[in-house]
Design a protein around this motif. Structure first.
Motif, PDB file in Angstrom:
ATOM      1  N   SER A  25      -4.883  -4.543  -0.094  1.00  0.00           N
ATOM      2  CA  SER A  25      -4.720  -5.555   0.946  1.00  0.00           C
ATOM      3  C   SER A  25      -3.265  -6.008   1.054  1.00  0.00           C
ATOM      4  CB  SER A  25      -5.610  -6.762   0.633  1.00  0.00           C
ATOM      5  OG  SER A  25      -5.368  -7.805   1.535  1.00  0.00           O
ATOM      6  N   SER A  26      -2.637  -6.232  -0.077  1.00  0.00           N
ATOM      7  CA  SER A  26      -1.254  -6.721  -0.078  1.00  0.00           C
ATOM      8  C   SER A  26      -0.278  -5.700   0.481  1.00  0.00           C
ATOM      9  CB  SER A  26      -0.847  -7.114  -1.496  1.00  0.00           C
ATOM     10  OG  SER A  26      -1.610  -8.223  -1.915  1.00  0.00           O
ATOM     11  N   ALA A  27      -0.482  -4.446   0.198  1.00  0.00           N
ATOM     12  CA  ALA A  27       0.405  -3.412   0.734  1.00  0.00           C
ATOM     13  C   ALA A  27       0.355  -3.412   2.271  1.00  0.00           C
ATOM     14  CB  ALA A  27       0.025  -2.042   0.176  1.00  0.00           C
ATOM     15  N   ALA A  28      -0.842  -3.525   2.829  1.00  0.00           N
ATOM     16  CA  ALA A  28      -0.980  -3.558   4.288  1.00  0.00           C
ATOM     17  C   ALA A  28      -0.375  -4.835   4.868  1.00  0.00           C
ATOM     18  CB  ALA A  28      -2.455  -3.444   4.674  1.00  0.00           C
ATOM     19  N   ALA A  29      -0.593  -5.964   4.217  1.00  0.00           N
ATOM     20  CA  ALA A  29      -0.062  -7.236   4.704  1.00  0.00           C
ATOM     21  C   ALA A  29       1.461  -7.273   4.623  1.00  0.00           C
ATOM     22  CB  ALA A  29      -0.668  -8.398   3.924  1.00  0.00           C
ATOM     23  N   ALA A  30       2.042  -6.622   3.637  1.00  0.00           N
ATOM     24  CA  ALA A  30       3.501  -6.572   3.513  1.00  0.00           C
ATOM     25  C   ALA A  30       4.111  -5.899   4.734  1.00  0.00           C
ATOM     26  CB  ALA A  30       3.904  -5.829   2.243  1.00  0.00           C
ATOM     27  N   LEU A  31       3.513  -4.833   5.148  1.00  0.00           N
ATOM     28  CA  LEU A  31       4.002  -4.116   6.319  1.00  0.00           C
ATOM     29  C   LEU A  31       3.871  -4.980   7.575  1.00  0.00           C
ATOM     30  CD1 LEU A  31       5.088  -1.530   7.619  1.00  0.00           C
ATOM     31  CD2 LEU A  31       2.725  -0.739   7.785  1.00  0.00           C
ATOM     32  N   ALA A  32       2.713  -5.600   7.761  1.00  0.00           N
ATOM     33  CA  ALA A  32       2.482  -6.427   8.955  1.00  0.00           C
ATOM     34  C   ALA A  32       3.438  -7.612   9.002  1.00  0.00           C
ATOM     35  CB  ALA A  32       1.032  -6.911   8.993  1.00  0.00           C
ATOM     36  N   ALA A  33       3.619  -8.304   7.879  1.00  0.00           N
ATOM     37  CA  ALA A  33       4.514  -9.468   7.846  1.00  0.00           C
ATOM     38  C   ALA A  33       5.960  -9.052   8.093  1.00  0.00           C
ATOM     39  CB  ALA A  33       4.378 -10.200   6.512  1.00  0.00           C
ATOM     40  N   GLY A  34       6.358  -7.935   7.536  1.00  0.00           N
ATOM     41  CA  GLY A  34       7.720  -7.454   7.758  1.00  0.00           C
ATOM     42  C   GLY A  34       7.989  -7.135   9.218  1.00  0.00           C
ATOM     43  N   LEU A  35       7.014  -6.567   9.876  1.00  0.00           N
ATOM     44  CA  LEU A  35       7.164  -6.235  11.298  1.00  0.00           C
ATOM     45  C   LEU A  35       7.215  -7.480  12.178  1.00  0.00           C
ATOM     46  CD1 LEU A  35       4.766  -3.145  11.514  1.00  0.00           C
ATOM     47  CD2 LEU A  35       7.277  -3.139  11.559  1.00  0.00           C
ATOM     48  N   ARG A  36       6.688  -8.619  11.695  1.00  0.00           N
ATOM     49  CA  ARG A  36       6.658  -9.870  12.477  1.00  0.00           C
ATOM     50  C   ARG A  36       7.732 -10.864  12.027  1.00  0.00           C
ATOM     51  NH1 ARG A  36       4.196  -9.500  17.300  1.00  0.00           N
ATOM     52  NH2 ARG A  36       2.354  -8.208  17.048  1.00  0.00           N
ATOM     53  N   LEU A  37       8.751 -10.380  11.338  1.00  0.00           N
ATOM     54  CA  LEU A  37       9.907 -11.184  10.933  1.00  0.00           C
ATOM     55  C   LEU A  37       9.539 -12.346  10.011  1.00  0.00           C
ATOM     56  CD1 LEU A  37      11.867 -11.266  14.306  1.00  0.00           C
ATOM     57  CD2 LEU A  37      12.093  -9.656  12.405  1.00  0.00           C
TER      58      LEU A  37
END
Length: 181
Positions: A25-37
Motif C-alpha cells: 500500500s505504501s509503495a503505491a501511495a508514495a507514487l501517487a503523493a509524489g505525482l500530486r506535489l
C-alpha cells in the motif's frame, strides 16, 4: 486501497501479515503523493515501506500474531514527543514553503511527522498508536481530497473506522493482559 485496508484490519487483529500489506500500500501511495506535489507524504510512504520490515521483525520477535502483547506509553512521554514533532513540523513546513512547490506544506509536514511516530508506536505494539491514527487520518482525508486524490481520501476515511476498532480491540487486550492468570 485494498492493501491499505488489509494493513489496518490485520494490524487491528494483531496479525503480523499487516506489515506486508502495508508495504504494498505504501509503495503505491508514495507514487501517487509524489505525482500530486506532496513531497513529505511521498517520503513518508517510502519510509513506511522500510518500517514494514521493522514492524514485521519486531512483531515476529515479540510473539506469534495471536499472542502479541500490547503495551502503553506514559503520557509525559507523549507530551514531550508531541512538542518535538510540532517543532519539526514548523521547520519542515517552512523549508517546503520556501524551497519547493509543495501544495500544503504545513499539513503535509504535520501528518508526516506524527505518522512516523504513530508507525513506531504501532511497530512497538503500543495502544496509543490508534489514537494518533484517528487524528492523522482525519487530517489526511482533507489533504488528499483537496489535492484531487479521492481514493486516498476515501482510504483514510476507512482508516478512521478501522483505527477506532483497533483501539477498542487493543485496549481489551491490554486489560486482559493485566488480569492475573
Amino acid at each position: 486501497m485494498v492493501a491499505g485496508v488489509g494493513y489496518a484490519v490485520l494490524a487491528a487483529l494483531r496479525n503480523r501479515l499487516c506489515w506486508i500489506s502495508g508495504a504494498v500500500s505504501s509503495a503505491a501511495a508514495a507514487l501517487a503523493a509524489g505525482l500530486r506535489l506532496l513531497p513529505m507524504q511521498s517520503a513518508l510512504q517510502v519510509f513506511f515501506v522500510g518500517m514494514s520490515v521493522y514492524g514485521w521483525m519486531s512483531w515476529s520477535k515479540a510473539a506469534t500474531a495471536d499472542e502479541l502483547p500490547v503495551g502503553t506509553w506514559p503520557l509525559r512521554s507523549h507530551v514531550r514527543v508531541a512538542v518535538g514533532l510540532v517543532g519539526l513540523t514548523f521547520v519542515s513546513a517552512h523549508l517546503l514553503a520556501t524551497e519547493t512547490n509543495a501544495a500544503w506544506p504545513l499539513l503535509d509536514s504535520l501528518t508526516t511527522w506524527f505518522s512516523l511516530f504513530a508507525t513506531w508506536l504501532a511497530a512497538r505494539a503500543k495502544l496509543e498508536n490508534w489514537l494518533y491514527w484517528i487524528v492523522i487520518d482525519g487530517v489526511s482525508v482533507f489533504l488528499f481530497y483537496v489535492q484531487d486524490l479521492p481514493f486516498l481520501a476515501l482510504l483514510n476515511l476507512l482508516y478512521i473506522g478501522i483505527a477506532a476498532a483497533g483501539f477498542v480491540a487493543w485496549r481489551r487486550r491490554v486489560r486482559l493482559q493485566a488480569v492475573p492468570a
